[in-house]
Motif scaffolding. Sequence first.
Motif, mmCIF file in Angstrom:
data_model
loop_
_atom_site.group_PDB
_atom_site.id
_atom_site.type_symbol
_atom_site.label_atom_id
_atom_site.label_comp_id
_atom_site.label_asym_id
_atom_site.label_seq_id
_atom_site.Cartn_x
_atom_site.Cartn_y
_atom_site.Cartn_z
ATOM 1 N N ASP A 101 7.353 8.140 0.107
ATOM 2 C CA ASP A 101 8.335 7.340 0.851
ATOM 3 C C ASP A 101 7.661 6.607 2.006
ATOM 4 O O ASP A 101 7.948 5.427 2.251
ATOM 5 N N GLU A 102 6.770 7.297 2.722
ATOM 6 C CA GLU A 102 6.058 6.652 3.810
ATOM 7 C C GLU A 102 5.123 5.565 3.269
ATOM 8 O O GLU A 102 4.971 4.498 3.881
ATOM 9 N N ALA A 103 4.496 5.836 2.128
ATOM 10 C CA ALA A 103 3.641 4.822 1.513
ATOM 11 C C ALA A 103 4.453 3.568 1.178
ATOM 12 O O ALA A 103 3.994 2.438 1.393
ATOM 13 N N GLN A 104 5.659 3.761 0.658
ATOM 14 C CA GLN A 104 6.512 2.620 0.336
ATOM 15 C C GLN A 104 6.887 1.849 1.596
ATOM 16 O O GLN A 104 6.867 0.605 1.601
ATOM 17 N N HIS A 105 7.221 2.574 2.678
ATOM 18 C CA HIS A 105 7.591 1.900 3.925
ATOM 19 C C HIS A 105 6.414 1.102 4.483
ATOM 20 O O HIS A 105 6.586 -0.010 4.996
ATOM 21 N N MET A 106 5.208 1.656 4.389
ATOM 22 C CA MET A 106 4.025 0.922 4.843
ATOM 23 C C MET A 106 3.852 -0.357 4.034
ATOM 24 O O MET A 106 3.555 -1.420 4.579
ATOM 25 N N GLY A 107 4.041 -0.237 2.725
ATOM 26 C CA GLY A 107 3.911 -1.420 1.879
ATOM 27 C C GLY A 107 4.925 -2.485 2.243
ATOM 28 O O GLY A 107 4.602 -3.678 2.317
ATOM 29 N N GLU A 108 6.154 -2.078 2.497
ATOM 30 C CA GLU A 108 7.203 -3.031 2.867
ATOM 31 C C GLU A 108 6.880 -3.699 4.201
ATOM 32 O O GLU A 108 7.100 -4.907 4.372
ATOM 33 N N THR A 126 -18.098 -4.253 7.620
ATOM 34 C CA THR A 126 -17.809 -5.396 8.480
ATOM 35 C C THR A 126 -17.025 -6.437 7.699
ATOM 36 O O THR A 126 -17.367 -6.749 6.561
ATOM 37 N N GLU A 127 -15.973 -6.956 8.310
ATOM 38 C CA GLU A 127 -15.163 -8.002 7.699
ATOM 39 C C GLU A 127 -14.675 -8.954 8.777
ATOM 40 O O GLU A 127 -14.207 -8.513 9.834
ATOM 41 N N GLY A 128 -14.774 -10.245 8.499
ATOM 42 C CA GLY A 128 -14.172 -11.226 9.394
ATOM 43 C C GLY A 128 -12.682 -11.284 9.158
ATOM 44 O O GLY A 128 -11.867 -11.042 10.049
ATOM 45 N N PHE A 129 -12.310 -11.576 7.930
ATOM 46 C CA PHE A 129 -10.916 -11.492 7.511
ATOM 47 C C PHE A 129 -10.867 -11.710 6.010
ATOM 48 O O PHE A 129 -10.638 -12.826 5.534
ATOM 49 N N GLY A 130 -11.108 -10.648 5.255
ATOM 50 C CA GLY A 130 -11.030 -10.770 3.811
ATOM 51 C C GLY A 130 -9.595 -11.024 3.373
ATOM 52 O O GLY A 130 -8.660 -10.397 3.879
ATOM 53 N N LYS A 131 -9.420 -11.961 2.440
ATOM 54 C CA LYS A 131 -8.071 -12.239 1.953
ATOM 55 C C LYS A 131 -7.493 -11.082 1.162
ATOM 56 O O LYS A 131 -6.301 -11.072 0.871
ATOM 57 N N VAL A 132 -8.340 -10.097 0.849
ATOM 58 C CA VAL A 132 -7.827 -8.932 0.130
ATOM 59 C C VAL A 132 -6.762 -8.202 0.943
ATOM 60 O O VAL A 132 -5.860 -7.577 0.365
ATOM 61 N N TYR A 133 -6.854 -8.265 2.261
ATOM 62 C CA TYR A 133 -5.841 -7.574 3.077
ATOM 63 C C TYR A 133 -4.446 -8.167 2.864
ATOM 64 O O TYR A 133 -3.517 -7.428 2.495
ATOM 65 N N PRO A 134 -4.236 -9.473 3.095
ATOM 66 C CA PRO A 134 -2.893 -10.001 2.846
ATOM 67 C C PRO A 134 -2.496 -9.975 1.377
ATOM 68 O O PRO A 134 -1.299 -9.890 1.067
ATOM 69 N N GLU A 135 -3.468 -10.037 0.465
ATOM 70 C CA GLU A 135 -3.118 -9.925 -0.956
ATOM 71 C C GLU A 135 -2.472 -8.578 -1.240
ATOM 72 O O GLU A 135 -1.436 -8.499 -1.915
ATOM 73 N N ALA A 136 -3.085 -7.502 -0.738
ATOM 74 C CA ALA A 136 -2.530 -6.174 -0.949
ATOM 75 C C ALA A 136 -1.199 -6.009 -0.217
ATOM 76 O O ALA A 136 -0.225 -5.470 -0.769
ATOM 77 N N MET A 137 -1.149 -6.468 1.032
ATOM 78 C CA MET A 137 0.055 -6.281 1.835
ATOM 79 C C MET A 137 1.235 -7.063 1.276
ATOM 80 O O MET A 137 2.369 -6.570 1.265
ATOM 81 N N ALA A 138 0.994 -8.287 0.799
ATOM 82 C CA ALA A 138 2.071 -9.058 0.181
ATOM 83 C C ALA A 138 2.597 -8.370 -1.072
ATOM 84 O O ALA A 138 3.762 -8.540 -1.444
ATOM 85 N N SER A 139 1.734 -7.591 -1.710
ATOM 86 C CA SER A 139 2.118 -6.859 -2.926
ATOM 87 C C SER A 139 2.778 -5.516 -2.606
ATOM 88 O O SER A 139 3.041 -4.724 -3.515
ATOM 89 N N GLU A 140 3.027 -5.272 -1.314
ATOM 90 C CA GLU A 140 3.650 -4.037 -0.825
ATOM 91 C C GLU A 140 2.833 -2.799 -1.181
ATOM 92 O O GLU A 140 3.370 -1.750 -1.548
ATOM 93 N N VAL A 141 1.514 -2.938 -1.036
ATOM 94 C CA VAL A 141 0.610 -1.821 -1.265
ATOM 95 C C VAL A 141 0.053 -1.378 0.081
ATOM 96 O O VAL A 141 -0.514 -2.201 0.812
ATOM 97 N N PRO A 142 0.208 -0.108 0.464
ATOM 98 C CA PRO A 142 -0.359 0.352 1.733
ATOM 99 C C PRO A 142 -1.880 0.228 1.728
ATOM 100 O O PRO A 142 -2.525 0.363 0.686
ATOM 101 N N VAL A 143 -2.437 -0.025 2.910
ATOM 102 C CA VAL A 143 -3.850 -0.346 3.051
ATOM 103 C C VAL A 143 -4.577 0.749 3.820
ATOM 104 O O VAL A 143 -4.073 1.252 4.828
#
Length: 391
Positions: free
Chosen positions: A354-361, A299-316
């Motif tokens: 390549d798909e992982a990179q596109h997800m990160g972007e 369960t998560e309300g909105f962990g900041k880990v999500y945008p931290e990873a996404m801003a770093s172009e890491v697929p989630v």
Amino acid sequence: MPEGAPVSVVSFSHLGYDSDQISEVTYNTVKKLADDGLLRALYVLDTEPTVSLDEWMIETPIPGGKTLPRIIYLLDQLAPIDGFDPRQVISEIFDRIVASNIGGGQIVHLFPEFQHTAERAKREELTTVVYARGCHPEETLRLYEEEQSRFDADIEVPYDWFHRYQRTYDHADHVFYLCDYVRETFIERGFSEDCLFKVGPLTVDPNVYRPSRSKSTEFTVLAVSNMTPLKGTRYLLDAWDLIDIDEAQLVLCGGISDDVQAELGPRIEQDASINHLGHVDDIAEQYRQASVFVHPSLTEGFGKVYPEAMASEVPVIATENGPTEFIDDAGFIVPIRDPKAIAEKLRYLHDNPDEAQHMGERGRTIVEANSWEGFSQRVFDGHKTILKNLQ
């Protein structure tokens, strides 16, 4: 206090202190309210000199600011007592003092641990807005008790916290929430849609969390959380056992609770491909070196880990019990407690770089499209709607 200002905000935070995640949320909760003359008072533990709010708006009800909390934490370190939770003690003191002072205006906006303040607000016939960091406490308790039946180690369910949150929500006129999953848990417990306001998503500074162009060739799976029973670490370890990838490592960042350590500690320590770093000061660098970010939380309300990873172009890879609408196509959503699904997605991202990179972007694009100003505006709009309905 400004004459006629309607909104008082209560937050258990050191406002402006970088290591306090709630501090950033609190500041952006009150910023536009203050700028537009709606903020009556802000009650916090303490505040840093760099905070750009007028001093007369800020109340620090515990005498001595950080001094008493530091003494309580120090005493707990020097002479720990079973069952003694220093944070809960400090929060209780803070709550009771604020409750004795709250009054005036029209709205009290508070976090869910402040049951006494919520009760006092209702007696004063003030409208109570609760900022929901997570799902409804009954849902959290249900998941906790289910995990208790699944763990090999003893889990001490923190009933005091859940009952405290429940009593606060019993006095809530409105709830501000961060993602659709949280909204559904409140509707299931009888809350009207009219009293629920979405103020998410949260965001991060994309200049701090940014991609690296010189990653290691090793496939690195990153998980960032304080590992408690509801963070799903056991299901990630089960998934890790299911995949067989050469030159791969699982990096775990964050503390580990005693009950999770008792069950999972030996597995982590005995697997050479798992690296538990504990608390990490420069977590942004860990994201930059990661191939995939996995957050198997129940369960998560909105962990900041999500945008931290996404801003770093890491697929989630995340579970369905969280901000799935924010993650969108920047990764994969899996059911809770499903190691096989996690393993399948890890294998896919390993085999399809390549798909992982596109997800990160795409993830970075999503984060860049959101801002703290947007969050402040949504909080402001929620309060304006409530005030209009009170007329």
